[in-house]
Motif scaffolding. Structure first.
Motif, mmCIF file in Angstrom:
data_model
loop_
_atom_site.group_PDB
_atom_site.id
_atom_site.type_symbol
_atom_site.label_atom_id
_atom_site.label_comp_id
_atom_site.label_asym_id
_atom_site.label_seq_id
_atom_site.Cartn_x
_atom_site.Cartn_y
_atom_site.Cartn_z
ATOM 1 N N PRO A 254 -10.538 4.526 1.729
ATOM 2 C CA PRO A 254 -9.620 4.086 2.792
ATOM 3 C C PRO A 254 -8.530 3.132 2.297
ATOM 4 O O PRO A 254 -7.394 3.200 2.763
ATOM 5 N N ILE A 255 -8.858 2.274 1.335
ATOM 6 C CA ILE A 255 -7.854 1.356 0.786
ATOM 7 C C ILE A 255 -6.757 2.140 0.070
ATOM 8 O O ILE A 255 -5.565 1.883 0.272
ATOM 9 N N ILE A 256 -7.153 3.095 -0.752
ATOM 10 C CA ILE A 256 -6.168 3.900 -1.483
ATOM 11 C C ILE A 256 -5.313 4.697 -0.511
ATOM 12 O O ILE A 256 -4.086 4.759 -0.653
ATOM 13 N N PHE A 257 -5.946 5.287 0.496
ATOM 14 C CA PHE A 257 -5.192 6.065 1.476
ATOM 15 C C PHE A 257 -4.214 5.181 2.240
ATOM 16 O O PHE A 257 -3.063 5.564 2.475
ATOM 17 N N LEU A 258 -4.645 3.977 2.617
ATOM 18 C CA LEU A 258 -3.759 3.052 3.324
ATOM 19 C C LEU A 258 -2.571 2.666 2.454
ATOM 20 O O LEU A 258 -1.428 2.659 2.920
ATOM 21 N N ILE A 259 -2.819 2.365 1.193
ATOM 22 C CA ILE A 259 -1.730 1.994 0.284
ATOM 23 C C ILE A 259 -0.755 3.150 0.105
ATOM 24 O O ILE A 259 0.468 2.954 0.138
ATOM 25 N N LEU A 260 -1.280 4.356 -0.070
ATOM 26 C CA LEU A 260 -0.405 5.526 -0.205
ATOM 27 C C LEU A 260 0.403 5.767 1.065
ATOM 28 O O LEU A 260 1.595 6.092 1.007
ATOM 29 N N PHE A 261 -0.237 5.610 2.218
ATOM 30 C CA PHE A 261 0.476 5.808 3.482
ATOM 31 C C PHE A 261 1.564 4.755 3.661
ATOM 32 O O PHE A 261 2.693 5.084 4.029
ATOM 33 N N LEU A 262 1.222 3.492 3.392
ATOM 34 C CA LEU A 262 2.230 2.434 3.527
ATOM 35 C C LEU A 262 3.389 2.642 2.559
ATOM 36 O O LEU A 262 4.551 2.409 2.911
ATOM 37 N N GLY A 263 3.081 3.085 1.346
ATOM 38 C CA GLY A 263 4.137 3.366 0.380
ATOM 39 C C GLY A 263 5.009 4.532 0.803
ATOM 40 O O GLY A 263 6.229 4.511 0.628
ATOM 41 N N SER A 264 4.384 5.543 1.394
ATOM 42 C CA SER A 264 5.163 6.718 1.808
ATOM 43 C C SER A 264 6.059 6.415 3.000
ATOM 44 O O SER A 264 7.116 7.026 3.155
#
Length: 90
Positions: free
Chosen positions: A43-53
């Protein structure tokens, strides 16, 4: 690896304990071991990727999705920490 200051001072793991080791396992391709070490890694990686996108792509419901993924991440961290503490003291 950096030692956990909370564990050194108080003898109790913090909710972030295991994140570094989990990330290291993930980079070595040990996906299941990374999840077992720290369940909130994905979930942390997905959140970071989503925020970056969202910096480059505008989503229709991005504010709702940001809150949803942040809540999911925080919930995963809290629940996994509580389970870890329960198993540690029982």
């Amino acid at each position: 690896m950096m030692p956990c200051l909370n564990k050194k001072l108080f003898g109790v793991e913090c909710p972030g304990c295991g994140l570094q080791r989990s990330l290291d396992l993930l980079l070595q391709g040990e996906f299941l071991a990374a999840f077992k070490m720290y369940p909130a890694i994905y979930p942390i990686i997905f959140l970071i990727l989503f925020l970056g996108s969202t910096l480059f792509i505008k989503f229709k419901h991005s504010v709702f999705l940001k809150w949803f993924f942040a809540t999911l991440t925080a919930g995963t961290i809290i629940v996994s920490y509580l389970i870890k503490m329960y198993n540690l003291y029982n």
